[in-house]
Write a protein that holds these residues in place. Structure first.
Motif, mmCIF file in Angstrom:
data_model
loop_
_atom_site.group_PDB
_atom_site.id
_atom_site.type_symbol
_atom_site.label_atom_id
_atom_site.label_comp_id
_atom_site.label_asym_id
_atom_site.label_seq_id
_atom_site.Cartn_x
_atom_site.Cartn_y
_atom_site.Cartn_z
ATOM 1 N N UNK A 173 50.153 -5.178 -15.581
ATOM 2 C CA UNK A 173 48.767 -4.707 -15.536
ATOM 3 C C UNK A 173 48.201 -4.572 -16.946
ATOM 4 N N UNK A 174 49.009 -4.058 -17.880
ATOM 5 C CA UNK A 174 48.540 -3.898 -19.258
ATOM 6 C C UNK A 174 48.528 -5.234 -19.982
ATOM 7 N N UNK A 175 49.562 -6.049 -19.771
ATOM 8 C CA UNK A 175 49.609 -7.365 -20.420
ATOM 9 C C UNK A 175 48.411 -8.228 -20.031
ATOM 10 N N UNK A 176 47.931 -8.088 -18.799
ATOM 11 C CA UNK A 176 46.822 -8.912 -18.296
ATOM 12 C C UNK A 176 45.452 -8.308 -18.598
ATOM 13 N N UNK A 177 45.434 -7.166 -19.272
ATOM 14 C CA UNK A 177 44.172 -6.480 -19.547
ATOM 15 C C UNK A 177 43.321 -7.313 -20.496
ATOM 16 N N UNK A 178 42.113 -7.670 -20.067
ATOM 17 C CA UNK A 178 41.209 -8.473 -20.885
ATOM 18 C C UNK A 178 40.013 -7.640 -21.309
ATOM 19 N N UNK A 179 39.518 -7.935 -22.492
ATOM 20 C CA UNK A 179 38.363 -7.196 -23.006
ATOM 21 C C UNK A 179 38.029 -7.633 -24.409
ATOM 22 N N UNK A 180 37.193 -6.866 -25.103
ATOM 23 C CA UNK A 180 36.807 -7.204 -26.474
ATOM 24 C C UNK A 180 38.019 -7.254 -27.404
ATOM 25 N N UNK A 181 37.827 -7.817 -28.588
ATOM 26 C CA UNK A 181 38.947 -8.006 -29.514
ATOM 27 C C UNK A 181 39.593 -6.687 -29.917
ATOM 28 N N UNK A 182 38.811 -5.595 -29.946
ATOM 29 C CA UNK A 182 39.381 -4.325 -30.389
ATOM 30 C C UNK A 182 40.324 -3.712 -29.355
ATOM 31 N N UNK A 183 40.389 -4.303 -28.164
ATOM 32 C CA UNK A 183 41.396 -3.883 -27.183
ATOM 33 C C UNK A 183 42.819 -4.125 -27.711
ATOM 34 N N UNK A 184 42.958 -5.102 -28.621
ATOM 35 C CA UNK A 184 44.266 -5.615 -29.002
ATOM 36 C C UNK A 184 45.286 -4.559 -29.372
ATOM 37 N N UNK A 185 44.962 -3.688 -30.306
ATOM 38 C CA UNK A 185 45.968 -2.730 -30.788
ATOM 39 C C UNK A 185 46.356 -1.734 -29.696
ATOM 40 N N UNK A 186 45.394 -1.362 -28.849
ATOM 41 C CA UNK A 186 45.697 -0.414 -27.769
ATOM 42 C C UNK A 186 46.548 -1.083 -26.680
ATOM 43 N N UNK A 187 46.201 -2.317 -26.350
ATOM 44 C CA UNK A 187 46.971 -3.048 -25.342
ATOM 45 C C UNK A 187 48.390 -3.289 -25.848
ATOM 46 N N UNK A 188 48.533 -3.803 -27.064
ATOM 47 C CA UNK A 188 49.856 -4.151 -27.571
ATOM 48 C C UNK A 188 50.741 -2.926 -27.763
ATOM 49 N N UNK A 189 50.151 -1.850 -28.247
ATOM 50 C CA UNK A 189 50.961 -0.632 -28.424
ATOM 51 C C UNK A 189 51.489 -0.146 -27.075
ATOM 52 N N UNK A 190 50.623 -0.097 -26.077
ATOM 53 C CA UNK A 190 51.053 0.396 -24.773
ATOM 54 C C UNK A 190 52.045 -0.547 -24.109
ATOM 55 N N UNK A 191 51.861 -1.853 -24.266
ATOM 56 C CA UNK A 191 52.849 -2.802 -23.761
ATOM 57 C C UNK A 191 54.194 -2.533 -24.431
ATOM 58 N N UNK A 192 54.166 -2.326 -25.749
ATOM 59 C CA UNK A 192 55.402 -2.136 -26.492
ATOM 60 C C UNK A 192 56.178 -0.910 -26.064
ATOM 61 N N UNK A 193 55.526 0.243 -26.020
ATOM 62 C CA UNK A 193 56.267 1.466 -25.680
ATOM 63 C C UNK A 193 56.617 1.506 -24.194
ATOM 64 N N UNK A 194 55.771 0.871 -23.361
ATOM 65 C CA UNK A 194 56.064 0.825 -21.933
ATOM 66 C C UNK A 194 57.262 -0.090 -21.669
ATOM 67 N N UNK A 195 57.275 -1.250 -22.316
ATOM 68 C CA UNK A 195 58.390 -2.174 -22.136
ATOM 69 C C UNK A 195 59.688 -1.554 -22.643
ATOM 70 N N UNK A 196 59.610 -0.847 -23.780
ATOM 71 C CA UNK A 196 60.814 -0.186 -24.307
ATOM 72 C C UNK A 196 61.329 0.853 -23.325
ATOM 73 N N UNK A 197 60.417 1.553 -22.680
ATOM 74 C CA UNK A 197 60.801 2.622 -21.755
ATOM 75 C C UNK A 197 61.499 2.066 -20.512
ATOM 76 N N UNK A 198 61.050 0.885 -20.047
ATOM 77 C CA UNK A 198 61.652 0.336 -18.826
ATOM 78 C C UNK A 198 62.783 -0.643 -19.140
ATOM 79 N N UNK A 199 63.122 -0.797 -20.440
ATOM 80 C CA UNK A 199 64.285 -1.593 -20.809
ATOM 81 C C UNK A 199 64.028 -3.052 -21.120
#
Length: 603
Positions: A173-199
């Motif tokens: 859901x987060x990886x597929x999130x589309x929006x303006x360019x400034x979404x990038x850092x928020x999307x990538x950070x949340x993907x990163x910590x979420x992926x780390x949490x689920x292994x």
């Protein structure tokens, strides 16, 4: 940056709008009220709806949320079902950190469209905290056009799904999130910590690396960038990749220098420690969404919106040190030092940010008048880690405010001993402050080399250019070079009233009175209510024959609480004016106006 501007503009159409809910009906009802001073500030003396409402609004405008809560509750005693009062009370409760009582009221207002964005997040957060993820999902639905709200809700939905045990679905859901360019850092950070949490280590590494290498995103959201650096370094350390972990911290240093948490984490990793993950629960992840957005919006004029985001984030993650420090900073800016101190004291002792909070705590204690306590507190911090130069800067700031220049010089002597023979660019401020201490002690032979060293390390530093340039002009030495330095400082900071004042006063000392008037008038506009600048303008007006205006400026200076030693001098000028030019030149000994040391206090 364009993306930063876009993000901040959107904030004006998101939660910020909810902090100015319509007050027309109540304003009309209270329009003819004339509350006394006691009614405005003393709950016991309020005996009318109008008095309670106006007192609450005054408290709210002053960001005095404890009083606002009390007075809105009092007003509701007169009109129990008044919708606007309930809206304002709910927001005041959350702003004051009374989360559960605020959410109880949010439940009452759940179907009120005026505050739907606040009630939905508040109710959803309590459901997450209580482990009721199904209920939380019901509150995070958003179909509106605002990009910021859409981003926030999609991320909150994803973290709620993590709480339900649907980690892979949430990640997509987060990886597929589309929006303006400034979404990038928020999307990538949340993907990163979420992926780390689920292994999913590979997905986490890629997303966090993308975040750390995103310099534009880092400038837009430095707090999220810092969390990303820590998350990536932690991920690599836990995977046994010690050098990659240290490389991540070095990448962070390039954007955020001398950041205490980076230093602490580096020490832990070098010693073979296993740092804890940045996000370990769905609640921490959801809290981080509002922290990230609030931190990115944190600027003058947005304090109320940011406070609301951060208080909601704090309700879900009580031990998040960076949230507590941001809340403390907002309280300081609102002239609420005791509240700031309370936030700083809540930072866990085990946190890498504990030292930052301790430094800020020492500075804030001094602002409350507890100077001796502040000095002892900061001296203890220096003793606990003599290598931390920020401690000397914080202690030096307190000594400067107390005008203890001998102790200030001694403090910076010790700091420069620690720095050694190869100072870095960021050490310019240590030499600058030592120069000021020796200049105030009238030891120019020791002061001047420090100003030169500061400029050697940071050639375009406007404060140093201003101070050294003006000092030369004031001593009738290196006049043209000094004037050029001040001009350069003004070019670098054209809207700094203190530096513009120095240029005007330099022209005055050089007998160029018409030019002095032009610059000093601009300085007064930029920094209204400063006693020294008004005094300078009065002198310049007198020299160009504008004597009535001169006396007016001197009177303004006198009303602006000048230093005690200057009061009789200003009074004498109001009574007698200035002496003739020949006598005047030898008498003027005024030093340049110093810019308040806000930068020194940002540790």
């Amino acid at each position: 940056m364009r993306q930063s501007f876009a993000l901040r503009t959107l904030a004006g159409t998101a939660l910020a709008l909810l902090l100015s809910v319509s007050q027309a009906p109540l304003a009309l009802a209270a329009a003819n009220a004339q509350p006394t001073e006691a009614e405005s500030f003393d709950l016991g003396s309020v005996d009318s709806f109008a008095g309670a409402f106006l007192a609450a609004r005054t408290a709210e405008a002053d960001r005095d949320y404890p009083s606002a809560v009390k007075f809105y509750k009092k007003a509701l005693e007169f009109t129990p079902n008044e919708l606007e009062l309930q809206q304002r009370l709910m927001i005041a409760l959350i702003m004051n950190g009374e989360f559960d009582e605020g959410v109880d009221l949010a439940k009452v207002l759940e179907n009120d469209p005026a505050v739907e964005r606040v009630t939905s997040v508040a109710l959803g957060f309590r459901a997450i905290r209580d482990g009721d993820y199904t209920q939380a999902l019901k509150h995070f639905k958003y179909q509106g056009p605002n990009d910021l709200d859409r981003l926030m809700n999609q991320l909150l939905i994803a973290w709620t799904k993590v709480g339900e045990g649907k980690g892979k679905e949430a990640l997509k859901l987060v990886q597929d999130l589309e929006g303006p360019s400034w979404y990038g850092i928020f999307r990538n950070y949340n993907v990163g910590v979420m992926a780390a949490m689920i292994g999913d280590v590979d997905a986490a590494r890629k997303a966090l690396t993308d975040t750390v290498t995103d310099r534009n995103g880092g400038a837009t959201a430095p707090d999220t960038f810092a969390r990303s650096v820590i998350a990536l370094a932690t991920l690599e350390a836990q995977a046994g990749n010690k050098q990659k972990a240290l490389d991540a911290l070095s990448a962070g240093d390039e954007l955020i220098t001398n950041f205490a948490p980076f230093k602490a984490l580096r020490t832990e990793i070098e010693s073979g420690g296993q740092p804890k993950p940045v996000v370990a629960t769905a609640a921490q992840g959801a809290a981080g969404v509002l922290f990230s957005i609030g931190g990115a919006l944190n600027r003058e004029g947005a304090e109320d919106t940011v406070m609301l985001y951060l208080q909601l984030s704090h309700a879900l993650d009580k031990d998040a040190a960076d949230t507590l420090i941001l809340l403390g900073g907002i309280a300081e800016n609102a002239k609420q030092p005791e509240k700031a101190i309370a936030f700083y004291r809540q930072v866990p002792e085990s946190s890498p940010m504990r030292r930052i909070s301790e430094l800020q705590l020492g500075l804030t204690l001094a602002e409350t008048g507890k100077v001796q306590e502040a000095r002892e507190h900061l001296l203890a911090l220096i003793a606990s880690d003599p290598q931390d130069i920020r401690s000397y800067l914080a202690y030096g700031s307190v000594l400067s405010d107390a005008k203890d220049y001998a102790a200030m010089a001694d403090n910076y002597d010790k700091a420069i001993e620690i720095i050694g023979q190869n100072p870095a660019r960021n050490h310019w401020s240590v030499f600058f402050q030592r120069g000021i201490a020796y200049e105030r002690l009238k030891k120019w032979d020791k002061a001047e080399p420090n100003f030169h060293k500061a400029l050697e390390l940071n050639p375009d530093q406007p404060q140093v250019l201003n101070y050294l340039g003006y000092s030369w002009v004031d001593m009738n030495r290196n006049l043209q070079e000094g004037l050029e330095m001040i001009k350069k400082a003004v070019e670098l900071r054209p809207d700094d009233g203190y530096i513009v004042d120095s240029l005007g006063w330099a022209y005055y000392r050089l007998g160029r009175f018409e030019e002095a008037v032009v610059e000093l008038e601009r300085a007064v506009e930029l920094r209204a209510g400063d006693a020294t600048i008004n005094d300078h303008l009065g002198d310049a007006y007198w020299r160009v024959g504008r004597k009535l205006e001169a006396k007016y400026q001197w009177k303004r200076a006198l009303a602006s609480e000048p230093e005690e030693a200057e009061v009789p001098k200003i009074q004498a000028k109001i009574e007698k004016g200035l002496p003739a030019i020949e006598a005047d030149a030898a008498k003027v000994e005024t030093k340049p106006v110093e810019e308040p040391k806000k930068d020194d206090k940002k540790t």
